[in-house]
Every structure is written in C-alpha cells, then in structure tokens.
Design a protein around this motif. Structure first.
Motif, PDB file in Angstrom:
ATOM      1  N   ASN A  11       0.828  -1.212   0.000  1.00 18.73           N
ATOM      2  CA  ASN A  11       0.000   0.000   0.000  1.00 18.73           C
ATOM      3  C   ASN A  11       0.858   1.255   0.000  1.00 18.73           C
ATOM      4  O   ASN A  11       0.558   2.226  -0.696  1.00 18.73           O
ATOM      5  CB  ASN A  11      -0.951   0.005   1.204  1.00 18.73           C
ATOM      6  N   GLU A  12       1.924   1.230   0.774  1.00 17.10           N
ATOM      7  CA  GLU A  12       2.830   2.383   0.817  1.00 17.10           C
ATOM      8  C   GLU A  12       3.527   2.563  -0.530  1.00 17.10           C
ATOM      9  O   GLU A  12       3.696   3.693  -1.002  1.00 17.10           O
ATOM     10  CB  GLU A  12       3.867   2.198   1.931  1.00 17.10           C
ATOM     11  N   LYS A  18       1.888   6.813  -6.838  1.00 18.15           N
ATOM     12  CA  LYS A  18       0.935   7.866  -7.206  1.00 18.15           C
ATOM     13  C   LYS A  18       1.544   9.244  -6.999  1.00 18.15           C
ATOM     14  O   LYS A  18       1.358  10.149  -7.811  1.00 18.15           O
ATOM     15  CB  LYS A  18      -0.344   7.730  -6.390  1.00 18.15           C
ATOM     16  N   LEU A  19       2.272   9.423  -5.895  1.00 11.51           N
ATOM     17  CA  LEU A  19       2.899  10.716  -5.631  1.00 11.51           C
ATOM     18  C   LEU A  19       3.968  11.048  -6.659  1.00 11.51           C
ATOM     19  O   LEU A  19       4.132  12.201  -7.055  1.00 11.51           O
ATOM     20  CB  LEU A  19       3.504  10.738  -4.223  1.00 11.51           C
ATOM     21  N   ASN A  20       4.708  10.038  -7.108  1.00 14.06           N
ATOM     22  CA  ASN A  20       5.752  10.270  -8.108  1.00 14.06           C
ATOM     23  C   ASN A  20       5.164  10.573  -9.481  1.00 14.06           C
ATOM     24  O   ASN A  20       5.760  11.313 -10.264  1.00 14.06           O
ATOM     25  CB  ASN A  20       6.689   9.066  -8.195  1.00 14.06           C
ATOM     26  N   GLU A  21       4.022   9.995  -9.794  1.00 15.08           N
ATOM     27  CA  GLU A  21       3.413  10.224 -11.100  1.00 15.08           C
ATOM     28  C   GLU A  21       2.660  11.541 -11.168  1.00 15.08           C
ATOM     29  O   GLU A  21       2.578  12.156 -12.227  1.00 15.08           O
ATOM     30  CB  GLU A  21       2.465   9.068 -11.435  1.00 15.08           C
ATOM     31  N   MET A  22       2.088  11.981 -10.065  1.00 15.03           N
ATOM     32  CA  MET A  22       1.299  13.208 -10.040  1.00 15.03           C
ATOM     33  C   MET A  22       2.201  14.378  -9.629  1.00 15.03           C
ATOM     34  O   MET A  22       2.736  14.388  -8.525  1.00 15.03           O
ATOM     35  CB  MET A  22       0.153  13.062  -9.023  1.00 15.03           C
ATOM     36  N   ARG A  23       2.383  15.326 -10.505  1.00 15.57           N
ATOM     37  CA  ARG A  23       3.249  16.464 -10.228  1.00 15.57           C
ATOM     38  C   ARG A  23       2.407  17.634  -9.749  1.00 15.57           C
ATOM     39  O   ARG A  23       1.416  17.988 -10.358  1.00 15.57           O
ATOM     40  CB  ARG A  23       4.021  16.871 -11.470  1.00 15.57           C
ATOM     41  N   ILE A  24       2.833  18.246  -8.639  1.00 13.45           N
ATOM     42  CA  ILE A  24       2.165  19.438  -8.139  1.00 13.45           C
ATOM     43  C   ILE A  24       2.700  20.664  -8.868  1.00 13.45           C
ATOM     44  O   ILE A  24       1.950  21.531  -9.283  1.00 13.45           O
ATOM     45  CB  ILE A  24       2.371  19.569  -6.621  1.00 13.45           C
ATOM     46  N   PHE A  25       4.015  20.709  -9.029  1.00 17.11           N
ATOM     47  CA  PHE A  25       4.667  21.813  -9.713  1.00 17.11           C
ATOM     48  C   PHE A  25       5.206  21.340 -11.052  1.00 17.11           C
ATOM     49  O   PHE A  25       5.582  20.176 -11.201  1.00 17.11           O
ATOM     50  CB  PHE A  25       5.832  22.365  -8.874  1.00 17.11           C
TER      51      PHE A  25
END
Length: 58
Positions: A11-12, A18-25
């Motif tokens: 799960n982690e 998901k965090l690596n694929e989704m870019r905030i900046f």
C-alpha cells in the motif's frame, strides 16, 4: 504478521507511485523544490527574516 507487513508495504509503495506520477509543480521547478527540500529550515529562516523586515518597513 508477515502478510500484514507485506500488505502495508505494498500500500505504501502504491501511494509513493501515485505521488511520483502526479506532479504538483511543473518540471522546471525541480531545482527550486529540491533546494527547498534539502535546505528546508534554512529556507524557512530566510523567508521569515524577509517577511519580518517587510512588515517592519511597511
């Protein structure tokens, strides 16, 4: 117990993916975000000093 650990680990890993694929900046901010990530307390200290000076002058 071993299966519970493995499921938590999976799960982690999924969350990290998901965090690596989704870019905030955007990608051109990578240098700045890396600098802030490495020198976080120094960056906060400098921003706090600049903010204090700004509010004292105005």
């Amino acid at each position: 117990m071993k299966n519970d650990f493995l499921s938590k680990l999976q799960n982690e890993a999924l969350t990290q993916k998901k965090l690596n694929e989704m870019r905030i900046f955007p990608i051109f901010f990578d240098g700045l975000t890396s600098f802030v990530g490495i020198y976080s307390w120094q960056t906060l200290l400098i921003l706090a000093i600049i903010t204090t000076i700004f509010f004292e002058l105005f």
